[in-house]
Design an enzyme around this catalytic site. Structure first.
Site, PDB file in Angstrom:
ATOM      1  N   TRP A 249     -24.261  11.415 -14.776  1.00  0.00           N
ATOM      2  CA  TRP A 249     -25.440  10.737 -14.243  1.00  0.00           C
ATOM      3  C   TRP A 249     -25.216   9.230 -14.109  1.00  0.00           C
ATOM      4  O   TRP A 249     -26.150   8.471 -13.884  1.00  0.00           O
ATOM      5  CB  TRP A 249     -26.667  11.038 -15.078  1.00  0.00           C
ATOM      6  CG  TRP A 249     -26.759  10.451 -16.465  1.00  0.00           C
ATOM      7  CD1 TRP A 249     -25.838   9.684 -17.129  1.00  0.00           C
ATOM      8  CD2 TRP A 249     -27.881  10.579 -17.356  1.00  0.00           C
ATOM      9  NE1 TRP A 249     -26.304   9.346 -18.367  1.00  0.00           N
ATOM     10  CE2 TRP A 249     -27.561   9.869 -18.541  1.00  0.00           C
ATOM     11  CE3 TRP A 249     -29.117  11.203 -17.277  1.00  0.00           C
ATOM     12  CZ2 TRP A 249     -28.418   9.789 -19.627  1.00  0.00           C
ATOM     13  CZ3 TRP A 249     -29.975  11.120 -18.363  1.00  0.00           C
ATOM     14  CH2 TRP A 249     -29.641  10.428 -19.524  1.00  0.00           C
TER      15      TRP A 249
ATOM     16  N   THR B  23     -22.246  14.779 -23.024  1.00  0.00           N
ATOM     17  CA  THR B  23     -22.282  13.325 -22.965  1.00  0.00           C
ATOM     18  C   THR B  23     -22.500  12.847 -21.534  1.00  0.00           C
ATOM     19  O   THR B  23     -21.757  13.226 -20.623  1.00  0.00           O
ATOM     20  CB  THR B  23     -20.956  12.749 -23.497  1.00  0.00           C
ATOM     21  OG1 THR B  23     -20.734  13.236 -24.823  1.00  0.00           O
ATOM     22  CG2 THR B  23     -20.981  11.232 -23.499  1.00  0.00           C
ATOM     23  N   GLU B  24     -23.525  12.024 -21.339  1.00  0.00           N
ATOM     24  CA  GLU B  24     -23.832  11.428 -20.030  1.00  0.00           C
ATOM     25  C   GLU B  24     -23.967  12.474 -18.918  1.00  0.00           C
ATOM     26  O   GLU B  24     -23.661  12.219 -17.751  1.00  0.00           O
ATOM     27  CB  GLU B  24     -22.767  10.398 -19.656  1.00  0.00           C
ATOM     28  CG  GLU B  24     -22.525   9.332 -20.705  1.00  0.00           C
ATOM     29  CD  GLU B  24     -23.737   8.452 -20.986  1.00  0.00           C
ATOM     30  OE1 GLU B  24     -24.648   8.430 -20.147  1.00  0.00           O
ATOM     31  OE2 GLU B  24     -23.768   7.806 -22.040  1.00  0.00           O
ATOM     32  N   LEU B  25     -24.411  13.669 -19.280  1.00  0.00           N
ATOM     33  CA  LEU B  25     -24.592  14.786 -18.344  1.00  0.00           C
ATOM     34  C   LEU B  25     -23.296  15.174 -17.626  1.00  0.00           C
ATOM     35  O   LEU B  25     -23.330  15.697 -16.504  1.00  0.00           O
ATOM     36  CB  LEU B  25     -25.677  14.485 -17.304  1.00  0.00           C
ATOM     37  CG  LEU B  25     -27.125  14.446 -17.770  1.00  0.00           C
ATOM     38  CD1 LEU B  25     -28.071  14.434 -16.572  1.00  0.00           C
ATOM     39  CD2 LEU B  25     -27.476  15.615 -18.685  1.00  0.00           C
TER      40      LEU B  25
END
Length: 411
Positions: free
Chosen positions: A300, A146-148
């Site tokens: 990120w 999730t979300e890097l």
């Protein structure tokens, strides 16, 4: 050896919660805004998913296998495709049939489970991988959190589950003097290869493309390729990772974003210095240059590239701790509808809506946010959590009078 360009797109939509008042607690266990969910999915499908998937299919066909791309589609998005937009799911399956598209594994609920519960994290990985294999015919070998979100310990768990490659952010505070344009390995388990996002080039497309005040506006395919060529002869991998909603939603069609993406692969391949590969192909081709030490979770998001977008204030941490405190009891009850609700409430979006970082990153946090303020997001979420806690605490023999149709599906 040609330099590798790796395109990856994130696809996710949460189940949005209805306005749930204090006086609903204990009286109503229907938490979702079906009207909003259907409308959002319809709008984004029309503006982004369907036209962009048609474009991708045309580009892949035109270049006869030379153009490769990867997607990570959350389990929540896949469920909503099946419920509200089956034509979108079919268009992704058409892309899968080309053999030029890699579908990645991720947390099923687009959750922050990697920061809270290894058991739940593993369960969601397995559930999502099974869903991807069922819908697209191939078991994923690359993982995108999730979300890097990435750290040494998270990567070690992912490696233990058999994944060969993981995506992460090429954040400056992690890399220091090192370049994101090489392959790295997890410092605990070197079997896991790490691909790092070039955030500057990725954000040129995702965030700055239609900004007329940007010094490089307008961005053309040829100009972008010139930037790629200027990176240096020794650079091996350039990873361009972004939200799929960039195309047609964040950047409207009128900005020229679709035309840009149609011409970009051709402009890249015409130079002869580059090849376009999937994450798995990229990791198989290149040799890692070093282990990457990431002791604290990175992402990120925002300027900080950490997890403060979701867990950066007291509201978020209170909601987060209340939710995961229920995990053991939810799973002990062995009720599919309770587990489904538990995972719906884990979506990172709910915590993102509570973010108070409006000074430097306000525009990003307001996008797709159904709440006027972070405090209203918190109150609504906590009202739902309060009712959910009551449901979980009920005796195992009791069942819900009204269960959302989607919870009857295998989750």
């Amino acid at each position: 050896m040609k330099k590798t360009i790796c395109f990856y797109f994130q696809v996710h939509q949460p189940y949005r919660l209805r306005q749930y008042r204090f006086f609903d607690i204990g009286k109503s266990d229907y938490y979702y805004d079906d009207f909003a969910n259907r409308n959002f999915m319809g709008r984004i499908s029309e503006r982004c998913y369907l036209p962009m998937n048609r474009l991708m299919l045309e580009v892949i066909t035109a270049h006869k296998g030379a153009f490769k791309v990867a997607y990570s589609i959350s389990g929540m998005a896949l469920q909503q495709f099946e419920e509200y937009a089956p034509d979108v799911l079919q268009s992704f399956q058409a892309l899968a049939a080309t053999g030029c598209v890699e579908f990645l594994a991720e947390t099923y609920a687009h959750s922050l489970a990697s920061l809270a519960s290894e058991g739940e994290f593993r369960s969601q990985l397995q559930l999502h991988a099974d869903t991807v294999e069922r819908l697209f015919g191939k078991k994923p070998v690359t993982f995108r959190n999730t979300e890097l979100i990435y750290s040494d310990s998270i990567g070690a768990v992912v490696a233990d589950m058999g994944y060969e490659t993981m995506l992460a952010e090429g954040a400056k505070h992690i890399l220091g003097w090192k370049s994101p344009h090489y392959l790295y390995t997890n410092v605990i388990n070197p079997k896991l290869k790490i691909l790092l996002r070039n955030f500057s080039l990725s954000d040129d497309i995702a965030f700055r493309f239609s900004n007329r005040a940007w010094e490089h506006w307008p961005l053309t395919a040829d100009k972008f390729v010139n930037w790629l060529q200027e990176l240096g002869e020794k650079e091996e991998v350039i990873n361009l990772f972004m939200d799929y909603e960039t195309f047609g939603e964040h950047q409207p069609m009128s900005s020229g974003i679709f035309a840009f993406m149609r011409h970009l692969p051709e402009a890249i391949l015409r130079q002869g210095d580059f090849e376009l590969l999937t994450p798995a192909e990229t990791a198989a081709k290149h040799q890692p240059v070093a282990p990457l030490h990431v002791p604290f979770a990175s992402s990120w998001a925002d300027e900080e590239r950490d997890v403060s977008a979701w867990l950066g204030n007291e509201l978020q941490n209170e909601a987060f701790s209340k939710l995961y405190a229920l995990e053991e009891e939810v799973k002990a009850k062995n009720k599919p509808e309770l587990l489904a609700h538990f995972r719906d409430l884990q979506a990172s979006d709910h915590f993102y809506y509570m973010c108070t970082k409006y000074f430097s990153d306000g525009a990003v946090h307001k996008y797709f946010n159904p709440y006027p303020t972070p405090y209203e997001a918190f109150i609504n979420y906590m009202n739902v959590i309060s009712d959910f806690q009551i449901r979980v605490g009920q005796t195992a023999g009791k069942t819900r009078a009204k269960t959302k149709a989607k919870t009857n599906k295998k989750r």
